[in-house]
Design a protein around this motif. Sequence first.
Motif, PDB file in Angstrom:
ATOM      1  N   LEU A  23       1.236  -1.228  -0.214  1.00 27.15           N
ATOM      2  CA  LEU A  23       0.315   0.161  -0.331  1.00 27.15           C
ATOM      3  C   LEU A  23       0.812   1.268  -0.094  1.00 27.15           C
ATOM      4  N   GLY A  24       2.015   0.851   0.475  1.00 25.01           N
ATOM      5  CA  GLY A  24       3.197   3.146   0.806  1.00 25.01           C
ATOM      6  C   GLY A  24       3.340   2.386  -1.307  1.00 25.01           C
ATOM      7  N   VAL A  25       3.926   1.063  -1.566  1.00 22.02           N
ATOM      8  CA  VAL A  25       4.164   2.080  -2.242  1.00 22.02           C
ATOM      9  C   VAL A  25       3.281   2.462  -3.540  1.00 22.02           C
ATOM     10  N   ALA A  26       2.172   2.055  -2.988  1.00 19.14           N
ATOM     11  CA  ALA A  26       0.991   2.304  -3.995  1.00 19.14           C
ATOM     12  C   ALA A  26       0.626   3.900  -3.850  1.00 19.14           C
ATOM     13  N   LEU A  27       0.308   4.355  -2.601  1.00 20.30           N
ATOM     14  CA  LEU A  27       0.067   5.796  -2.482  1.00 20.30           C
ATOM     15  C   LEU A  27       0.692   6.590  -2.051  1.00 20.30           C
ATOM     16  N   LEU A  28       2.060   6.085  -2.396  1.00 20.24           N
ATOM     17  CA  LEU A  28       3.496   7.328  -1.876  1.00 20.24           C
ATOM     18  C   LEU A  28       4.662   7.622  -3.323  1.00 20.24           C
ATOM     19  N   PRO A  29       5.131   8.785  -3.635  1.00 23.39           N
ATOM     20  CA  PRO A  29       6.528   8.764  -4.392  1.00 23.39           C
ATOM     21  C   PRO A  29       6.674   7.556  -4.892  1.00 23.39           C
ATOM     22  N   PRO A  30       7.542   7.093  -6.382  1.00 25.31           N
ATOM     23  CA  PRO A  30       6.813   7.848  -7.320  1.00 25.31           C
ATOM     24  C   PRO A  30       5.581   7.252  -7.914  1.00 25.31           C
ATOM     25  N   VAL A  31       5.032   6.213  -7.562  1.00 21.59           N
ATOM     26  CA  VAL A  31       4.066   5.538  -8.158  1.00 21.59           C
ATOM     27  C   VAL A  31       2.643   6.564  -8.123  1.00 21.59           C
ATOM     28  N   ALA A  32       2.184   7.036  -6.771  1.00 17.92           N
ATOM     29  CA  ALA A  32       1.048   8.071  -6.978  1.00 17.92           C
ATOM     30  C   ALA A  32       1.259   9.237  -7.634  1.00 17.92           C
ATOM     31  N   PRO A  33       1.777  10.002  -7.904  1.00 20.46           N
ATOM     32  CA  PRO A  33       2.322  11.175  -8.619  1.00 20.46           C
ATOM     33  C   PRO A  33       2.044  10.429 -10.080  1.00 20.46           C
ATOM     34  N   PHE A  34       2.530   9.306 -10.594  1.00 17.68           N
ATOM     35  CA  PHE A  34       2.516   8.724 -11.934  1.00 17.68           C
ATOM     36  C   PHE A  34       0.886   8.717 -12.269  1.00 17.68           C
ATOM     37  N   ALA A  35       0.609   7.922 -11.575  1.00 20.16           N
ATOM     38  CA  ALA A  35      -0.877   7.368 -11.582  1.00 20.16           C
ATOM     39  C   ALA A  35      -1.878   8.546 -11.779  1.00 20.16           C
ATOM     40  N   HIS A  36      -1.167  10.193 -10.967  1.00 19.87           N
ATOM     41  CA  HIS A  36      -2.044  10.986 -11.977  1.00 19.87           C
ATOM     42  C   HIS A  36      -1.876  11.367 -12.889  1.00 19.87           C
ATOM     43  N   GLU A  37      -0.716  11.163 -13.562  1.00 17.16           N
ATOM     44  CA  GLU A  37      -0.282  11.334 -14.440  1.00 17.16           C
ATOM     45  C   GLU A  37      -0.658  10.772 -15.591  1.00 17.16           C
ATOM     46  N   ASP A  38      -0.504   9.528 -15.567  1.00 15.60           N
ATOM     47  CA  ASP A  38      -0.468   8.475 -16.390  1.00 15.60           C
ATOM     48  C   ASP A  38      -1.635   7.312 -16.325  1.00 15.60           C
ATOM     49  N   PHE A  39      -2.625   6.534 -16.927  1.00 14.26           N
ATOM     50  CA  PHE A  39      -3.931   6.103 -16.838  1.00 14.26           C
ATOM     51  C   PHE A  39      -2.412   4.331 -16.893  1.00 14.26           C
ATOM     52  N   ARG A  40      -1.490   4.621 -16.830  1.00 15.52           N
ATOM     53  CA  ARG A  40      -0.582   3.221 -16.683  1.00 15.52           C
ATOM     54  C   ARG A  40      -0.025   2.808 -15.265  1.00 15.52           C
ATOM     55  N   GLY A  41      -0.088   3.889 -14.857  1.00 15.70           N
ATOM     56  CA  GLY A  41       0.229   4.757 -13.094  1.00 15.70           C
ATOM     57  C   GLY A  41      -0.757   3.888 -12.372  1.00 15.70           C
ATOM     58  N   HIS A  42      -2.189   4.815 -13.077  1.00 16.72           N
ATOM     59  CA  HIS A  42      -3.264   4.300 -12.362  1.00 16.72           C
ATOM     60  C   HIS A  42      -3.419   2.872 -11.970  1.00 16.72           C
ATOM     61  N   MET A  43      -3.404   2.169 -13.062  1.00 16.61           N
ATOM     62  CA  MET A  43      -3.421   0.650 -13.442  1.00 16.61           C
ATOM     63  C   MET A  43      -2.327  -0.168 -12.615  1.00 16.61           C
ATOM     64  N   VAL A  44      -1.445   0.569 -12.138  1.00 16.07           N
ATOM     65  CA  VAL A  44      -0.776   0.129 -10.938  1.00 16.07           C
ATOM     66  C   VAL A  44      -1.035  -0.002 -10.030  1.00 16.07           C
ATOM     67  N   GLN A  45      -1.803   1.110  -9.223  1.00 17.65           N
ATOM     68  CA  GLN A  45      -2.297   1.179  -8.378  1.00 17.65           C
ATOM     69  C   GLN A  45      -3.475   0.403  -7.787  1.00 17.65           C
ATOM     70  N   HIS A  46      -3.990   0.756  -9.424  1.00 23.00           N
ATOM     71  CA  HIS A  46      -5.384  -1.073  -8.601  1.00 23.00           C
ATOM     72  C   HIS A  46      -4.360  -2.174  -8.304  1.00 23.00           C
ATOM     73  N   MET A  47      -4.089  -2.629  -9.257  1.00 16.94           N
ATOM     74  CA  MET A  47      -3.441  -3.847  -8.647  1.00 16.94           C
ATOM     75  C   MET A  47      -2.840  -3.859  -7.829  1.00 16.94           C
ATOM     76  N   LEU A  48      -1.828  -3.321  -6.871  1.00 16.69           N
ATOM     77  CA  LEU A  48      -0.863  -2.916  -5.765  1.00 16.69           C
ATOM     78  C   LEU A  48      -2.416  -3.200  -4.448  1.00 16.69           C
ATOM     79  N   ILE A  49      -3.292  -1.575  -4.672  1.00 18.30           N
ATOM     80  CA  ILE A  49      -4.181  -1.519  -3.793  1.00 18.30           C
ATOM     81  C   ILE A  49      -5.419  -2.836  -3.588  1.00 18.30           C
ATOM     82  N   GLY A  50      -6.041  -2.898  -4.780  1.00 23.19           N
ATOM     83  CA  GLY A  50      -6.606  -3.854  -5.047  1.00 23.19           C
ATOM     84  C   GLY A  50      -6.660  -5.275  -5.281  1.00 23.19           C
ATOM     85  N   MET A  51      -5.364  -6.149  -5.507  1.00 26.33           N
ATOM     86  CA  MET A  51      -5.524  -7.176  -6.099  1.00 26.33           C
ATOM     87  C   MET A  51      -4.341  -7.802  -4.593  1.00 26.33           C
TER      88      MET A  51
END
Length: 277
Positions: free
Chosen positions: A63-91
């Motif tokens: 969860l820390g990897v998903a919610l903190l930099p560098p993944v979190a800013p990447f998720a706000h800028e790129d849909f691929r980053g959003h999907m990385v967040q989805h995988m980490l947080i949701g699965m």
Amino acid sequence: MTHHMREHGHAAGSGVLVLLPALALLAAVGAYLLLVHRARRRNPALGWSRWRTAGFVSAMALLGVALLPPVAPFAHEDFRGHMVQHMLIGMYAPLALVLAAPVSLLLRALPAARGRQLTAVLHSPPARFIAHPMVALTLSTGGLAALYFTPLHHALTSNPAGHWVLHAHFLLSGYLFAYVIGGPDPAPSRPGVRVRLVYLGVAIAAHAMIAQLMYGGFWVDIYAPIDQVQGGAQLMYYGGDIAELLLAAALVATWRPDHRRPTTRCVITPRGTSASA
């Protein structure tokens, strides 16, 4: 001067958004370790598995990897980053959290009266309904179709509060499905292994279909460039397969065969002797 103050305020706000999730995750780890200490003190003979503790720490780290930099800013800028967040947080994080057996830990650490109250809640009709595999499947996998094939994704990701609502849904629905399918914690509505494997197979097929439809651009309602949507679909397809295979492995690892012996009846024969039937 005003521009400098705005930049300083933005940086301060970003720092708070980083600090709060980190503190919350550290507090969760501390609370879990405190419960482990209480459970061991209440019943030293049973103890508590270090693997389960490692599972909880791993979940918080994911969860820390998903919610903190560098993944979190990447998720706000790129849909691929959003999907990385989805995988980490949701699965991935929910699976590690389920394997940490937090419900069992609570039942061991709480006083007897509180433990009975928690057990009553787990066996209540609302809890039995929510913990049914069909409900868990609908909330987790069905929610993805509603998110990516309707304007819901844009509505939620266009403001910070919506982002946190989305994170909460991913985490809770992912935890519920993993808990029902392969968790070691007691679940009043959990069916047998064969039925759970069927539900897991349906989830795998539905997850793959949603990813393929996204990659092909069918019915997709996502405000992002095509290459980002296709890249996110690929992450969803392959990352989802790995997570669901891990969930299947957890199901096998936590499965306990039913050792109950068949009951016997005592039959009185005409001569007065007894025989088992």
